[in-house]
Design a protein around this motif. Sequence first.
Motif, short mmCIF file in Angstrom:
data_model
loop_
_atom_site.label_atom_id
_atom_site.label_comp_id
_atom_site.label_asym_id
_atom_site.label_seq_id
_atom_site.Cartn_x
_atom_site.Cartn_y
_atom_site.Cartn_z
N ASP A 173 0.83 -1.21 0.00
CA ASP A 173 0.00 0.00 0.00
C ASP A 173 0.86 1.25 0.00
O ASP A 173 0.56 2.23 -0.68
CB ASP A 173 -0.92 0.03 1.24
CG ASP A 173 -2.03 -1.01 1.13
OD1 ASP A 173 -2.16 -1.62 0.05
OD2 ASP A 173 -2.77 -1.20 2.12
N CYS A 223 3.86 1.52 -1.24
CA CYS A 223 4.42 1.66 -2.59
C CYS A 223 3.41 2.36 -3.49
O CYS A 223 3.76 3.28 -4.25
CB CYS A 223 4.71 0.29 -3.21
SG CYS A 223 6.18 -0.50 -2.59
N ASN A 224 2.16 1.91 -3.42
CA ASN A 224 1.13 2.49 -4.27
C ASN A 224 0.84 3.95 -3.92
O ASN A 224 0.66 4.78 -4.81
CB ASN A 224 -0.15 1.65 -4.20
CG ASN A 224 0.04 0.30 -4.86
OD1 ASN A 224 0.78 0.19 -5.84
ND2 ASN A 224 -0.58 -0.73 -4.33
N ASP A 225 0.84 4.26 -2.60
CA ASP A 225 0.64 5.65 -2.19
C ASP A 225 1.77 6.54 -2.71
O ASP A 225 1.56 7.66 -3.16
CB ASP A 225 0.58 5.76 -0.66
CG ASP A 225 -0.67 5.09 -0.08
OD1 ASP A 225 -1.61 4.83 -0.86
OD2 ASP A 225 -0.69 4.82 1.14
N GLY A 233 3.67 5.95 -5.37
CA GLY A 233 3.51 6.09 -6.82
C GLY A 233 2.46 7.15 -7.15
O GLY A 233 2.63 7.94 -8.09
N GLU A 234 1.40 7.17 -6.34
CA GLU A 234 0.31 8.12 -6.60
C GLU A 234 0.78 9.56 -6.42
O GLU A 234 0.52 10.41 -7.27
CB GLU A 234 -0.84 7.82 -5.63
CG GLU A 234 -2.14 8.46 -6.06
CD GLU A 234 -3.29 8.03 -5.16
OE1 GLU A 234 -4.20 8.83 -4.96
OE2 GLU A 234 -3.23 6.88 -4.66
N ASP A 293 3.50 5.11 -12.53
CA ASP A 293 3.02 3.73 -12.33
C ASP A 293 3.91 3.05 -11.30
O ASP A 293 5.07 3.42 -11.13
CB ASP A 293 3.12 2.93 -13.64
CG ASP A 293 2.20 3.52 -14.69
OD1 ASP A 293 1.21 4.17 -14.29
OD2 ASP A 293 2.48 3.32 -15.89
N VAL A 294 3.37 2.01 -10.65
CA VAL A 294 4.15 1.30 -9.64
C VAL A 294 4.41 -0.13 -10.08
O VAL A 294 3.51 -0.82 -10.51
CB VAL A 294 3.42 1.29 -8.28
CG1 VAL A 294 4.23 0.53 -7.25
CG2 VAL A 294 3.18 2.71 -7.81
#
Lengths: 272, 221
Positions: free
Chosen positions: A60, A62-64, A66-67, A72-73
């Motif tokens: 999560d 990592c995705n935050d 990337g956002e 992109d992640v």
Amino acid sequence: MIRKLATLVFACAAFTSVSATADQLDTVIQRGTLNCGVVLDFPPMGYFDENNEPAGFDVDYCNDLGEVLGVDVNVLNLTWGDRIPSLISGKTDVVIGSTSDTLERAKTVGFTYPYFVFKFQVISHEDKNIDSFEDLKDLKVGAALGTTYETEYLAYADKQGWGRDNYTSFKSENDAFLGLYQGKVDAIISTNTNIATKLRSKEFADFVAGPYVPNYDDVVGIIAKRDETAWINYLNLFLIHQIRDGNMNKAYNKHFGVDAPADLIQSLRDNK
Amino acid sequence: MDYEFHWNIVFQNMPELLNGAFVTLHVSVLAMFLGVVIAILLAIAKMNDSKPFCYVATVWVEIARNTPALFQIYMAYFGLGAFGIHLSPYVAVLSALVFINAGYLTETFRGGFQSIPATQYSASKSLGMTSIQAYRYIILPQMLRRIYHPMTNQFVWSILMSSLGILVGMSELSGTTQRLQSLSFRTLEFFIVAAVMYFVITKLVLFTSSLLARRLFKGEI
């Protein structure tokens, strides 16, 4: 001749403009992809969900990340031992892999502020009746090779004069739990979070979580290349925002089923 | 690559690395010795006319040669563990290596035996030797000379494959290297030093084997 010279000048100019001072932060943004390393056999921080997709608290994050970077992640699955080589070889830009921020390791990699705190705990079969850490004296104990809890247990055992004959190390977290399940060892040391996850499975129905490793908080940070100061600064601010904007609590809730404890948030805010 | 090497941390941990190297050396030497003994028996069984002996030897060789070493070490440790048989990491790795060495060397020995012409045996008999003497003085020395290189190859292989001991938490050279690098994160330095150590161990073993061979075969190989 003139044309050749011009080409050469242009080539040099183009080359220097690229290599001027592009740091990791620029590189990631220009590439449009964040290569984020996570250890995926360490639930609930990192694991594969039922669709075989990477999931967990670290994923999560990592995705935050990337956002907020607008890229992109790409989540890469690492073992404990792969974390550093993956950074040095440039396969990953950052490793969000529950890495204990020891001063010894900080000589090699760059650490951010802490983003999580674990407790090290004992898990054993309920028949073993382990009430205190001292009860491990005559039992067979195991842990995953190269983890901080292995180091902590061995340091404690050496201090108490228990010797190392009863200790077994396992290649990975999964193998340690398999060894415990098969009865190769009487107890293993792992993190409180991983133990809580395992106790919910039917294989470990007869097992219980035991005492914590005395006087030890396992504080973990995100790691990146040591010389990428600007990148690490950005990651530090990202961590502050995770708490400030409520993403940390959201991820905690999702994976632990409760709100993040106030003392955990406080110790992260204090950078302890 | 922007990486500064820090070698001093490796030298501080040298005693532990050397301990690991010693474990690697003696597990592979022991595995080789036991493997040779079993392989001689299996080779004789394979050339035997009696069906059950031949069958057991064939099954052993086929399994050993056609499955990955990694899988066999895993089976010896976790596979037997599922049936409540708990081998220590050392014994699990040792038995897997013995199993594989014996399987490979059986074929080597069988080829060696069959490459010696039958007339050699008849000639020794006609000189009045017993069959044990014929094997001891005529057949075995010639055969060992022929299979010397395949045997040392197998030996080197078993030294290098013992590094799979890391899978089951054995503290041999690879396991020790892995532990030390995870404490300091000086991965490259520890791996490079470990690779050099493997090279030295292997060369040492080959050198000793060639000395031994000169004694045994009375001459160049």
